[in-house]
Design a protein around this motif. Structure first.
Motif, PDB file in Angstrom:
ATOM      1  N   ALA A  83      -7.418  -0.330  -2.086  1.00 51.01           N
ATOM      2  CA  ALA A  83      -7.867  -1.673  -1.697  1.00 51.01           C
ATOM      3  C   ALA A  83      -6.729  -2.455  -1.037  1.00 51.01           C
ATOM      4  O   ALA A  83      -6.934  -3.155  -0.047  1.00 51.01           O
ATOM      5  CB  ALA A  83      -8.397  -2.421  -2.910  1.00 51.01           C
ATOM      6  N   GLN A  84      -5.509  -2.309  -1.569  1.00 50.73           N
ATOM      7  CA  GLN A  84      -4.363  -3.008  -0.964  1.00 50.73           C
ATOM      8  C   GLN A  84      -4.097  -2.496   0.454  1.00 50.73           C
ATOM      9  O   GLN A  84      -3.865  -3.270   1.375  1.00 50.73           O
ATOM     10  CB  GLN A  84      -3.105  -2.804  -1.816  1.00 50.73           C
ATOM     11  CG  GLN A  84      -2.995  -3.806  -2.960  1.00 50.73           C
ATOM     12  CD  GLN A  84      -1.844  -3.464  -3.884  1.00 50.73           C
ATOM     13  OE1 GLN A  84      -1.586  -2.297  -4.188  1.00 50.73           O
ATOM     14  NE2 GLN A  84      -1.154  -4.492  -4.342  1.00 50.73           N
ATOM     15  N   MET A  85      -4.115  -1.174   0.612  1.00 52.86           N
ATOM     16  CA  MET A  85      -3.849  -0.609   1.929  1.00 52.86           C
ATOM     17  C   MET A  85      -4.931  -1.013   2.912  1.00 52.86           C
ATOM     18  O   MET A  85      -4.648  -1.350   4.064  1.00 52.86           O
ATOM     19  CB  MET A  85      -3.731   0.918   1.841  1.00 52.86           C
ATOM     20  CG  MET A  85      -3.285   1.581   3.131  1.00 52.86           C
ATOM     21  SD  MET A  85      -1.717   0.923   3.770  1.00 52.86           S
ATOM     22  CE  MET A  85      -0.837   2.429   4.169  1.00 52.86           C
ATOM     23  N   TRP A  86      -6.160  -1.010   2.471  1.00 49.72           N
ATOM     24  CA  TRP A  86      -7.268  -1.379   3.350  1.00 49.72           C
ATOM     25  C   TRP A  86      -7.131  -2.837   3.794  1.00 49.72           C
ATOM     26  O   TRP A  86      -7.341  -3.187   4.954  1.00 49.72           O
ATOM     27  CB  TRP A  86      -8.615  -1.110   2.657  1.00 49.72           C
ATOM     28  CG  TRP A  86      -9.800  -1.544   3.475  1.00 49.72           C
ATOM     29  CD1 TRP A  86     -10.782  -2.413   3.097  1.00 49.72           C
ATOM     30  CD2 TRP A  86     -10.115  -1.147   4.825  1.00 49.72           C
ATOM     31  NE1 TRP A  86     -11.692  -2.589   4.123  1.00 49.72           N
ATOM     32  CE2 TRP A  86     -11.297  -1.819   5.194  1.00 49.72           C
ATOM     33  CE3 TRP A  86      -9.506  -0.304   5.752  1.00 49.72           C
ATOM     34  CZ2 TRP A  86     -11.887  -1.673   6.452  1.00 49.72           C
ATOM     35  CZ3 TRP A  86     -10.094  -0.153   7.015  1.00 49.72           C
ATOM     36  CH2 TRP A  86     -11.279  -0.833   7.345  1.00 49.72           C
ATOM     37  N   GLN A  87      -6.726  -3.692   2.864  1.00 48.93           N
ATOM     38  CA  GLN A  87      -6.509  -5.100   3.198  1.00 48.93           C
ATOM     39  C   GLN A  87      -5.361  -5.236   4.210  1.00 48.93           C
ATOM     40  O   GLN A  87      -5.446  -6.004   5.173  1.00 48.93           O
ATOM     41  CB  GLN A  87      -6.166  -5.857   1.909  1.00 48.93           C
ATOM     42  CG  GLN A  87      -6.420  -7.331   2.015  1.00 48.93           C
ATOM     43  CD  GLN A  87      -6.092  -8.047   0.713  1.00 48.93           C
ATOM     44  OE1 GLN A  87      -5.469  -7.484  -0.201  1.00 48.93           O
ATOM     45  NE2 GLN A  87      -6.492  -9.290   0.616  1.00 48.93           N
ATOM     46  N   GLY A  91      -3.197   6.986  12.527  1.00 43.91           N
ATOM     47  CA  GLY A  91      -3.079   7.268  11.090  1.00 43.91           C
ATOM     48  C   GLY A  91      -2.630   6.058  10.299  1.00 43.91           C
ATOM     49  O   GLY A  91      -2.498   4.947  10.840  1.00 43.91           O
ATOM     50  N   CYS A  92      -2.388   6.279   9.011  1.00 45.87           N
ATOM     51  CA  CYS A  92      -1.795   5.238   8.171  1.00 45.87           C
ATOM     52  C   CYS A  92      -0.911   5.900   7.126  1.00 45.87           C
ATOM     53  O   CYS A  92      -0.985   7.116   6.919  1.00 45.87           O
ATOM     54  CB  CYS A  92      -2.857   4.360   7.505  1.00 45.87           C
ATOM     55  SG  CYS A  92      -3.695   5.102   6.089  1.00 45.87           S
ATOM     56  N   GLY A  93      -0.062   5.114   6.498  1.00 44.20           N
ATOM     57  CA  GLY A  93       0.894   5.648   5.538  1.00 44.20           C
ATOM     58  C   GLY A  93       0.230   6.178   4.284  1.00 44.20           C
ATOM     59  O   GLY A  93      -0.910   5.822   3.956  1.00 44.20           O
ATOM     60  N   ARG A  94       0.959   7.042   3.602  1.00 44.40           N
ATOM     61  CA  ARG A  94       0.499   7.518   2.297  1.00 44.40           C
ATOM     62  C   ARG A  94       0.609   6.389   1.282  1.00 44.40           C
ATOM     63  O   ARG A  94       1.450   5.514   1.399  1.00 44.40           O
ATOM     64  CB  ARG A  94       1.408   8.651   1.810  1.00 44.40           C
ATOM     65  CG  ARG A  94       1.095   9.958   2.423  1.00 44.40           C
ATOM     66  CD  ARG A  94       2.095  11.014   1.947  1.00 44.40           C
ATOM     67  NE  ARG A  94       1.785  12.276   2.581  1.00 44.40           N
ATOM     68  CZ  ARG A  94       0.870  13.144   2.132  1.00 44.40           C
ATOM     69  NH1 ARG A  94       0.216  12.917   1.008  1.00 44.40           N
ATOM     70  NH2 ARG A  94       0.617  14.246   2.789  1.00 44.40           N
ATOM     71  N   LEU A  95      -0.231   6.470   0.263  1.00 47.08           N
ATOM     72  CA  LEU A  95      -0.193   5.456  -0.790  1.00 47.08           C
ATOM     73  C   LEU A  95       0.748   5.921  -1.892  1.00 47.08           C
ATOM     74  O   LEU A  95       0.339   6.669  -2.784  1.00 47.08           O
ATOM     75  CB  LEU A  95      -1.594   5.237  -1.347  1.00 47.08           C
ATOM     76  CG  LEU A  95      -2.595   4.721  -0.315  1.00 47.08           C
ATOM     77  CD1 LEU A  95      -3.972   4.569  -0.919  1.00 47.08           C
ATOM     78  CD2 LEU A  95      -2.127   3.400   0.254  1.00 47.08           C
ATOM     79  N   GLY A 151       0.846  -1.192   0.000  1.00 51.58           N
ATOM     80  CA  GLY A 151       0.000   0.000   0.000  1.00 51.58           C
ATOM     81  C   GLY A 151       0.879   1.239   0.000  1.00 51.58           C
ATOM     82  O   GLY A 151       0.947   1.957  -0.984  1.00 51.58           O
ATOM     83  N   HIS A 152       1.592   1.476   1.112  1.00 47.01           N
ATOM     84  CA  HIS A 152       2.565   2.580   1.167  1.00 47.01           C
ATOM     85  C   HIS A 152       3.604   2.361   0.066  1.00 47.01           C
ATOM     86  O   HIS A 152       3.902   3.272  -0.700  1.00 47.01           O
ATOM     87  CB  HIS A 152       3.208   2.609   2.548  1.00 47.01           C
ATOM     88  CG  HIS A 152       4.267   3.647   2.738  1.00 47.01           C
ATOM     89  ND1 HIS A 152       4.000   4.990   2.762  1.00 47.01           N
ATOM     90  CD2 HIS A 152       5.600   3.538   2.919  1.00 47.01           C
ATOM     91  CE1 HIS A 152       5.129   5.659   2.944  1.00 47.01           C
ATOM     92  NE2 HIS A 152       6.111   4.815   3.037  1.00 47.01           N
ATOM     93  N   THR A 153       4.147   1.163   0.006  1.00 45.35           N
ATOM     94  CA  THR A 153       4.936   0.718  -1.150  1.00 45.35           C
ATOM     95  C   THR A 153       4.456  -0.686  -1.520  1.00 45.35           C
ATOM     96  O   THR A 153       3.782  -1.345  -0.729  1.00 45.35           O
ATOM     97  CB  THR A 153       6.453   0.629  -0.852  1.00 45.35           C
ATOM     98  OG1 THR A 153       6.683  -0.417   0.095  1.00 45.35           O
ATOM     99  CG2 THR A 153       7.007   1.951  -0.338  1.00 45.35           C
TER     100      THR A 153
END
Ligand code: ZN
Ligand code: FE
Length: 262
Positions: free
Chosen positions: A153-157, A143-147, A119-121
Motif C-alpha cells: 500500500a505504501q509503494m502504491w501510494q 518497473g519499480c523498486g523491491r519492497l 516502500g523500497h525503504t
C-alpha cells in the motif's frame, strides 16, 4: 557520461557499477552542483575534474550502500554538504542538512521539492526539480523498486504521487533495469502498442550502448506495468485473467509479487 540540458540546470549521467546511475546536477545560475546518490566517489571526481565543476551538495534518496558509499570521500574531497531525509538521518553516512519529506527547499537557484516515497525503504524520498524527477529506487524504467521495508500500500501510494507529476517530467532513476522490466511488462500487458514501441526503442538504445534513462512520466504511464493499475481497463482485464480483485492496489500487489518470481 551523458548530458541533458534543462532550462535552469544541466544533468550529467554517470553509469557506475553493474547498472547504477549517478547524476550530477549543475545549476546554471549559481555555483551549486548536486551529486545524486553517489554509489562511488572516484567516477564523480573524474567527471567533475573533466567538467571543471565542484560538488557543493550530495542528495541522497535513501540509505542503501549503492546510493551512499561515495559520500565519505566526496565530503572529504570537496567539503560538500550531504542532504537527506531527517527520518533516515541515522542511516545516511555524513548527512549534514536534514530535510523533511514533502517539503520545498532551495540550493542556489535550484528549487527542490522532496516527496515521501516509502516502500523500497522506510525513509526513501524523491527530489523534483522543475521538470526533472530523481526517484532513486522507487520508479524505474518500466518497473519499480523491491519492497524491502514498506508495504504494498505504501509503494502504491508512492508510485501514484510520482505518476501525478507532469507528463513531460524526465525520470532520472538510479538503475538501468529497463530491458528486464520490459520483458516482465510484455508478459502481463502484451496487447499494449506503446509497450511494443518502447521495447523496440529501448532494445535499440542498449544495443548501441545508450541509456534508456531518463524516460518520462508520460511514457511510464503508458508502459510501466506498476502504473498500469491506474487504467481501469487494464485492471479489469488483469483481474479476470489472474483471479484478483479489480481494485488498483490489489492489481499492483499481484503484479509486484509476480515480478519477484519472474
Ligand atoms: Zn536501494
Ligand atoms: Fe539501488
Amino acid at each position: 557520461m551523458w548530458t541533458y540540458q534543462h532550462k535552469y540546470f544541466i544533468v550529467h549521467q554517470l553509469p557506475v557499477l553493474q547498472d547504477n546511475y549517478i547524476y550530477i546536477i549543475q545549476d546554471r545560475h549559481s555555483p551549486v552542483v548536486c551529486v545524486v546518490d553517489p554509489a562511488l566517489a572516484k567516477p564523480v571526481i573524474e567527471a567533475c575534474t573533466q567538467l571543471n565543476i565542484t560538488p557543493t551538495h550530495i542528495l541522497n534518496t535513501h540509505h542503501h550502500w549503492d546510493h551512499t558509499d561515495g559520500n565519505q570521500q566526496l565530503v572529504q574531497t570537496y567539503q560538500c554538504t550531504v542532504v537527506g531525509n531527517q527520518d533516515d538521518a541515522s542511516r545516511i553516512p555524513y548527512i549534514k542538512q536534514t530535510i523533511t519529506a514533502n517539503s520545498n527547499f532551495s540550493l542556489g537557484h535550484l528549487h527542490i521539492q522532496s516527496l515521501e516515497v516509502y516502500g523500497h525503504t522506510l525513509g526513501h524520498i524523491a527530489f523534483v526539480i522543475d521538470d526533472a524527477l530523481f526517484c532513486g529506487d522507487t520508479l524505474f524504467g518500466a518497473g519499480c523498486g523491491r519492497l524491502f521495508e514498506g508495504s504494498f500500500a505504501q509503494m502504491w501510494q508512492s508510485l501514484q504521487k510520482l505518476a501525478a507529476l507532469d507528463k513531460p517530467t524526465k525520470v532520472y532513476c538510479a538503475h538501468e533495469y529497463t530491458l528486464v522490466n520490459l520483458a516482465f511488462a510484455q508478459s502481463v500487458d502484451a496487447d499494449n502498442i506503446y509497450l511494443q514501441q518502447r521495447i523496440r526503442n529501448d532494445k535499440n538504445k542498449r544495443l548501441h550502448k545508450q541509456p534508456t534513462i531518463p524516460s518520462t512520466i508520460g511514457l511510464e504511464l503508458q508502459t510501466n506495468p506498476f502504473l498500469r493499475p491506474l487504467d481501469p481497463k487494464f485492471c479489469s482485464t488483469y483481474s479476470q485473467t489472474h483471479a484478483v480483485e479489480t481494485k488498483p492496489l490489489q492489481v499492483f500487489t499481484a503484479l509486484r509479487e509476480a515480478r519477484n518470481h519472474f
